[in-house]
Design an enzyme around this catalytic site. Structure first.
Site, mmCIF file in Angstrom:
data_model
loop_
_atom_site.group_PDB
_atom_site.id
_atom_site.type_symbol
_atom_site.label_atom_id
_atom_site.label_comp_id
_atom_site.label_asym_id
_atom_site.label_seq_id
_atom_site.Cartn_x
_atom_site.Cartn_y
_atom_site.Cartn_z
ATOM 1 N N GLU A 53 1.076 -0.870 16.769
ATOM 2 C CA GLU A 53 0.976 0.583 16.858
ATOM 3 C C GLU A 53 -0.081 1.062 17.847
ATOM 4 O O GLU A 53 -1.193 0.549 17.905
ATOM 5 C CB GLU A 53 0.657 1.145 15.468
ATOM 6 C CG GLU A 53 0.794 2.648 15.361
ATOM 7 C CD GLU A 53 1.051 3.059 13.934
ATOM 8 O OE1 GLU A 53 2.236 3.206 13.576
ATOM 9 O OE2 GLU A 53 0.080 3.229 13.177
ATOM 10 N N LYS A 55 -2.472 3.841 18.222
ATOM 11 C CA LYS A 55 -3.044 4.745 17.219
ATOM 12 C C LYS A 55 -4.500 5.047 17.577
ATOM 13 O O LYS A 55 -5.361 4.184 17.472
ATOM 14 C CB LYS A 55 -2.954 4.083 15.839
ATOM 15 C CG LYS A 55 -3.450 4.918 14.672
ATOM 16 C CD LYS A 55 -3.227 4.152 13.368
ATOM 17 C CE LYS A 55 -3.601 4.971 12.150
ATOM 18 N NZ LYS A 55 -3.352 4.229 10.898
ATOM 19 N N GLU A 164 10.607 5.531 5.471
ATOM 20 C CA GLU A 164 9.372 5.147 4.783
ATOM 21 C C GLU A 164 9.360 5.630 3.334
ATOM 22 O O GLU A 164 9.699 6.776 3.045
ATOM 23 C CB GLU A 164 8.172 5.737 5.519
ATOM 24 C CG GLU A 164 6.834 5.391 4.887
ATOM 25 C CD GLU A 164 5.674 5.905 5.706
ATOM 26 O OE1 GLU A 164 5.478 5.427 6.836
ATOM 27 O OE2 GLU A 164 4.962 6.809 5.221
ATOM 28 N N ASN A 185 4.974 2.000 2.459
ATOM 29 C CA ASN A 185 3.628 2.297 2.955
ATOM 30 C C ASN A 185 2.632 2.157 1.808
ATOM 31 O O ASN A 185 2.743 2.844 0.791
ATOM 32 C CB ASN A 185 3.580 3.720 3.525
ATOM 33 C CG ASN A 185 2.312 3.976 4.331
ATOM 34 O OD1 ASN A 185 1.302 3.306 4.163
ATOM 35 N ND2 ASN A 185 2.368 4.968 5.209
ATOM 36 N N SER A 216 0.608 -0.427 6.458
ATOM 37 C CA SER A 216 -0.760 -0.079 6.060
ATOM 38 C C SER A 216 -1.457 -1.222 5.311
ATOM 39 O O SER A 216 -0.819 -2.159 4.821
ATOM 40 C CB SER A 216 -0.796 1.192 5.216
ATOM 41 O OG SER A 216 -0.346 2.312 5.959
#
Length: 257
Positions: A53, A55, A164, A185, A216
């Site tokens: 990712e 981010k 998700e 998640n 996560s």
């Protein structure tokens, strides 16, 4: 928090729509090169796969990394063995943009995910126009008719959707959509608390043949191994990659049994 993020992302999309009408974005989406076959490229394999990712920040952690050139980081991710690139395009709390996604699309051959708080068809057309191959749809943020509409639109445009979830009811809703790519998640988007074991409690409810993505709570290779042993086909990693050496970190994360 999730409602605020979704509302803010929608407001920003409405502002962009004033400058670029839906008809123009739709035309750009239809004229874009075909999306990659995400479900084929991310199909389960003998080893875990990583979605890496881009981010810069998050509401829970604040600023993570400046990332002046997301294309450079994306190229490093591809070199390090990532199977796909996730680009956070939410600008208010994550510091992202569609320009980041376009820059990444130009330099990598991997599937590119638009990760945002999508709630309107305009945002799906934007994603395809910018070169996204799949989009994030968050079950907790959308009622079933809306997520079904957005999911169908993504497929109509040749994209896939990472759907998700955060609990058993949401997994059931994702399954009802016919989603081929379901994420769990570990971060509760209402409280931002983390539960690394959540994926393992929900994995068996994701049908065989559906690609399982753990999201996560990934900072170490042990975290990746934990998810893999719990049944994850793919692990999505952000913070650990942007705060360390991306190539070295990816190689360590991928070198698990």
């Amino acid at each position: 928090m999730l409602a605020d993020l979704t509302a803010g992302s929608l407001a920003d999309a409405h502002a962009r729509r004033e400058l670029l009408p839906l008809a123009d974005v739709e035309a750009a989406a239809l004229a874009a090169p075909p999306a990659l076959d995400v479900l084929d490229l991310l199909a389960p394999a003998e080893r875990v796969k990583i979605i890496a990712e881009i981010k810069r920040a998050s509401p829970s952690r604040g600023t993570l990394a400046e990332i002046p050139d997301p294309a450079v980081l994306a190229a490093a991710y591809e070199t390090g063995g990532a199977s796909a690139i996730s680009v956070l395009t939410e600008q208010r709390r994550f510091g992202g943009s569609l320009a980041d996604l376009e820059a990444v699309r130009d330099v990598v051959s991997l599937p590119v995910l638009r990760k945002d708080f999508i709630s309107d068809p305009y945002q799906v057309f934007e994603a395809r126009a910018a070169g996204a191959d799949f989009v994030l749809l968050i079950v907790a943020a959308l009622d079933q008719p809306t997520i079904a509409e957005l999911y169908a639109l993504a497929l109509d445009l040749g994209m896939a959707a990472l759907v998700e979830t955060h609990n058993a009811d949401e997994v059931a809703r994702a399954v009802d959509l016919g989603a081929g790519l379901i994420g769990v998640n570990a971060r509760d988007l209402s409280t931002f608390e983390l539960d690394r074991d959540l994926f393992g409690t929900l994995a068996d409810q994701i049908p065989s043949g559906v690609i399982r993505v753990a999201e996560s709570a990934v900072l170490t290779a042990e975290d990746v191994a934990h998810y893999r042993h719990a049944g994850a086909d793919i692990v999505l990693v952000g913070e650990a990659l942007v705060t360390g050496d991306p190539i070295d970190t990816l190689e360590r994360f991928l070198d698990i049994s």
